[in-house]
Design a protein around this motif. Structure first.
Motif, PDB file in Angstrom:
ATOM      1  N   LEU A   1     -27.865  15.168 -24.154  1.00 32.09           N
ATOM      2  CA  LEU A   1     -27.029  15.954 -23.258  1.00 32.09           C
ATOM      3  C   LEU A   1     -25.664  16.085 -23.919  1.00 32.09           C
ATOM      4  CD1 LEU A   1     -26.608  17.353 -20.525  1.00 32.09           C
ATOM      5  CD2 LEU A   1     -25.910  15.135 -19.603  1.00 32.09           C
ATOM      6  N   ILE A   2     -25.250  17.322 -24.177  1.00 34.07           N
ATOM      7  CA  ILE A   2     -23.982  17.585 -24.845  1.00 34.07           C
ATOM      8  C   ILE A   2     -22.963  18.056 -23.811  1.00 34.07           C
ATOM      9  CG2 ILE A   2     -22.802  18.953 -26.601  1.00 34.07           C
ATOM     10  CD1 ILE A   2     -25.592  19.326 -27.931  1.00 34.07           C
ATOM     11  N   LEU A   3     -21.859  17.317 -23.695  1.00 36.09           N
ATOM     12  CA  LEU A   3     -20.756  17.745 -22.843  1.00 36.09           C
ATOM     13  C   LEU A   3     -19.758  18.444 -23.744  1.00 36.09           C
ATOM     14  CD1 LEU A   3     -20.115  14.659 -20.541  1.00 36.09           C
ATOM     15  CD2 LEU A   3     -21.456  16.690 -20.066  1.00 36.09           C
ATOM     16  N   ASN A   4     -19.547  19.738 -23.510  1.00 36.35           N
ATOM     17  CA  ASN A   4     -18.652  20.458 -24.418  1.00 36.35           C
ATOM     18  C   ASN A   4     -17.465  21.109 -23.723  1.00 36.35           C
ATOM     19  OD1 ASN A   4     -19.860  22.687 -23.291  1.00 36.35           O
ATOM     20  ND2 ASN A   4     -20.209  23.728 -25.217  1.00 36.35           N
ATOM     21  N   GLU A   5     -17.289  20.854 -22.444  1.00 35.74           N
ATOM     22  CA  GLU A   5     -16.108  21.320 -21.725  1.00 35.74           C
ATOM     23  C   GLU A   5     -15.745  20.287 -20.677  1.00 35.74           C
ATOM     24  OE1 GLU A   5     -16.421  25.208 -20.020  1.00 35.74           O
ATOM     25  OE2 GLU A   5     -17.074  26.109 -21.896  1.00 35.74           O
TER      26      GLU A   5
ATOM     27  N   ASP B   1     -18.501  16.493 -27.156  1.00 34.77           N
ATOM     28  CA  ASP B   1     -18.042  17.515 -28.096  1.00 34.77           C
ATOM     29  C   ASP B   1     -16.539  17.354 -28.341  1.00 34.77           C
ATOM     30  OD1 ASP B   1     -17.650  19.827 -29.571  1.00 34.77           O
ATOM     31  OD2 ASP B   1     -18.849  21.073 -28.244  1.00 34.77           O
ATOM     32  N   ASN B   2     -16.023  18.043 -29.327  1.00 29.93           N
ATOM     33  CA  ASN B   2     -14.605  17.929 -29.642  1.00 29.93           C
ATOM     34  C   ASN B   2     -13.718  18.830 -28.782  1.00 29.93           C
ATOM     35  OD1 ASN B   2     -15.352  20.334 -30.758  1.00 29.93           O
ATOM     36  ND2 ASN B   2     -14.481  19.952 -32.777  1.00 29.93           N
ATOM     37  N   ASN B   3     -14.289  19.518 -27.801  1.00 38.33           N
ATOM     38  CA  ASN B   3     -13.508  20.374 -26.905  1.00 38.33           C
ATOM     39  C   ASN B   3     -12.969  19.634 -25.689  1.00 38.33           C
ATOM     40  OD1 ASN B   3     -13.966  22.705 -28.434  1.00 38.33           O
ATOM     41  ND2 ASN B   3     -15.924  23.039 -27.430  1.00 38.33           N
ATOM     42  N   LEU B   4     -13.288  18.367 -25.538  1.00 39.40           N
ATOM     43  CA  LEU B   4     -12.916  17.618 -24.340  1.00 39.40           C
ATOM     44  C   LEU B   4     -11.493  17.085 -24.436  1.00 39.40           C
ATOM     45  CD1 LEU B   4     -16.243  15.611 -24.019  1.00 39.40           C
ATOM     46  CD2 LEU B   4     -15.625  17.731 -22.858  1.00 39.40           C
TER      47      LEU B   4
ATOM     48  N   LYS C   1      -8.495  14.434 -24.138  1.00 36.08           N
ATOM     49  CA  LYS C   1      -8.439  13.008 -24.481  1.00 36.08           C
ATOM     50  C   LYS C   1      -8.570  12.133 -23.240  1.00 36.08           C
ATOM     51  CE  LYS C   1      -5.766   9.637 -27.057  1.00 36.08           C
ATOM     52  NZ  LYS C   1      -4.586   9.386 -27.879  1.00 36.08           N
ATOM     53  N   GLU C   2      -7.922  12.538 -22.148  1.00 33.07           N
ATOM     54  CA  GLU C   2      -7.955  11.754 -20.906  1.00 33.07           C
ATOM     55  C   GLU C   2      -9.374  11.675 -20.339  1.00 33.07           C
ATOM     56  OE1 GLU C   2      -5.869  14.516 -21.261  1.00 33.07           O
ATOM     57  OE2 GLU C   2      -4.171  13.296 -21.928  1.00 33.07           O
ATOM     58  N   LYS C   3     -10.045  12.823 -20.284  1.00 27.23           N
ATOM     59  CA  LYS C   3     -11.408  12.860 -19.742  1.00 27.23           C
ATOM     60  C   LYS C   3     -12.358  12.089 -20.646  1.00 27.23           C
ATOM     61  CE  LYS C   3     -13.198  14.922 -16.188  1.00 27.23           C
ATOM     62  NZ  LYS C   3     -13.102  14.323 -14.870  1.00 27.23           N
ATOM     63  N   LEU C   4     -12.208  12.266 -21.935  1.00 23.97           N
ATOM     64  CA  LEU C   4     -13.065  11.581 -22.894  1.00 23.97           C
ATOM     65  C   LEU C   4     -12.919  10.067 -22.770  1.00 23.97           C
ATOM     66  CD1 LEU C   4     -15.028  11.713 -25.267  1.00 23.97           C
ATOM     67  CD2 LEU C   4     -13.050  11.964 -26.779  1.00 23.97           C
ATOM     68  N   THR C   5     -11.697   9.594 -22.664  1.00 19.63           N
ATOM     69  CA  THR C   5     -11.446   8.148 -22.519  1.00 19.63           C
ATOM     70  C   THR C   5     -12.112   7.607 -21.264  1.00 19.63           C
ATOM     71  OG1 THR C   5      -9.356   8.335 -23.718  1.00 19.63           O
ATOM     72  CG2 THR C   5      -9.645   6.391 -22.330  1.00 19.63           C
ATOM     73  N   SER C   6     -11.986   8.329 -20.169  1.00 22.85           N
ATOM     74  CA  SER C   6     -12.597   7.918 -18.895  1.00 22.85           C
ATOM     75  C   SER C   6     -14.121   7.892 -18.995  1.00 22.85           C
ATOM     76  CB  SER C   6     -12.151   8.882 -17.794  1.00 22.85           C
ATOM     77  OG  SER C   6     -12.850   8.641 -16.604  1.00 22.85           O
ATOM     78  N   TRP C   7     -14.705   8.936 -19.562  1.00 24.21           N
ATOM     79  CA  TRP C   7     -16.161   8.993 -19.681  1.00 24.21           C
ATOM     80  C   TRP C   7     -16.698   7.907 -20.608  1.00 24.21           C
ATOM     81  CZ3 TRP C   7     -16.265  14.991 -20.336  1.00 24.21           C
ATOM     82  CH2 TRP C   7     -16.301  15.582 -19.079  1.00 24.21           C
ATOM     83  N   LYS C   8     -15.994   7.637 -21.695  1.00 20.32           N
ATOM     84  CA  LYS C   8     -16.444   6.600 -22.624  1.00 20.32           C
ATOM     85  C   LYS C   8     -16.418   5.224 -21.958  1.00 20.32           C
ATOM     86  CE  LYS C   8     -14.917   6.888 -26.922  1.00 20.32           C
ATOM     87  NZ  LYS C   8     -14.081   7.218 -28.103  1.00 20.32           N
TER      88      LYS C   8
ATOM     89  N   VAL D   1     -17.988  13.014 -31.046  1.00 20.44           N
ATOM     90  CA  VAL D   1     -17.860  13.851 -32.237  1.00 20.44           C
ATOM     91  C   VAL D   1     -16.456  13.733 -32.843  1.00 20.44           C
ATOM     92  CG1 VAL D   1     -17.885  16.246 -33.061  1.00 20.44           C
ATOM     93  CG2 VAL D   1     -19.669  15.437 -31.524  1.00 20.44           C
ATOM     94  N   ASN D   2     -15.426  13.606 -32.007  1.00 16.45           N
ATOM     95  CA  ASN D   2     -14.060  13.468 -32.521  1.00 16.45           C
ATOM     96  C   ASN D   2     -13.898  12.228 -33.385  1.00 16.45           C
ATOM     97  OD1 ASN D   2     -12.553  15.699 -31.520  1.00 16.45           O
ATOM     98  ND2 ASN D   2     -12.636  14.802 -29.490  1.00 16.45           N
ATOM     99  N   LYS D   3     -14.480  11.148 -32.961  1.00 14.50           N
ATOM    100  CA  LYS D   3     -14.308   9.870 -33.656  1.00 14.50           C
ATOM    101  C   LYS D   3     -15.366   9.634 -34.730  1.00 14.50           C
ATOM    102  CE  LYS D   3     -13.509   5.002 -32.759  1.00 14.50           C
ATOM    103  NZ  LYS D   3     -13.411   3.964 -31.746  1.00 14.50           N
ATOM    104  N   GLU D   4     -16.603  10.013 -34.442  1.00 11.61           N
ATOM    105  CA  GLU D   4     -17.724   9.685 -35.325  1.00 11.61           C
ATOM    106  C   GLU D   4     -18.197  10.854 -36.190  1.00 11.61           C
ATOM    107  OE1 GLU D   4     -20.775   7.388 -33.052  1.00 11.61           O
ATOM    108  OE2 GLU D   4     -19.323   7.642 -31.425  1.00 11.61           O
ATOM    109  N   GLY D   5     -17.657  12.019 -35.964  1.00  8.84           N
ATOM    110  CA  GLY D   5     -18.094  13.190 -36.715  1.00  8.84           C
ATOM    111  C   GLY D   5     -19.333  13.813 -36.085  1.00  8.84           C
TER     112      GLY D   5
END
Length: 112
Positions: free
Chosen positions: A51-55, A76-79, A81-88, A101-105
């Motif tokens: 499942l790819i989250l891209n927005e 995806d790299n379109n997210l 930073k705040e949302k990405l941190t919360s989801w991670k 993708v931002n961190k691991e390529g």
């Protein structure tokens, strides 16, 4: 319409490399991929491999898990930073496998 060909199976029963795309879903060999890019959840739970989250979405990981069963969640790299941190954080707290993708390529997978 050849259903066996649609599912990546040749007439002799061997798998063939195929890629089929329909709206936000991609079928590669026997792997199902969904690109989630809006706030609309399916009415029935959908099972996919990736499942790819891209927005950014207003949904949280728990809501997404209720709608999708997946092996790997790809950020995806379109997210933002705040949302990405919360989801991670949510993924780590719930033992959900993810790829940032931002961190691991780029995410690579070999499909047989």
């Amino acid at each position: 319409f050849n259903l066996r060909k649609f599912h990546g199976v040749q007439e002799d029963g061997k798998k063939q490399s195929s890629l089929i795309k329909h709206k936000d879903f991609i079928l590669v060999a026997d792997k199902k991929i969904c690109i989630f890019n809006d706030n609309k959840l399916p009415s029935k739970k959908i099972s996919v491999n990736y499942l790819i989250l891209n927005e950014d979405t207003n949904l949280d990981i728990g809501q997404i898990q209720k709608a999708y069963e997946f092996d790997v969640l790809i950020f995806d790299n379109n997210l933002s930073k705040e949302k990405l941190t919360s989801w991670k954080r949510s993924c780590e707290a719930n033992s959900i496998t993810y790829h940032d993708v931002n961190k691991e390529g780029a995410f690579y997978e070999v499909f047989d």
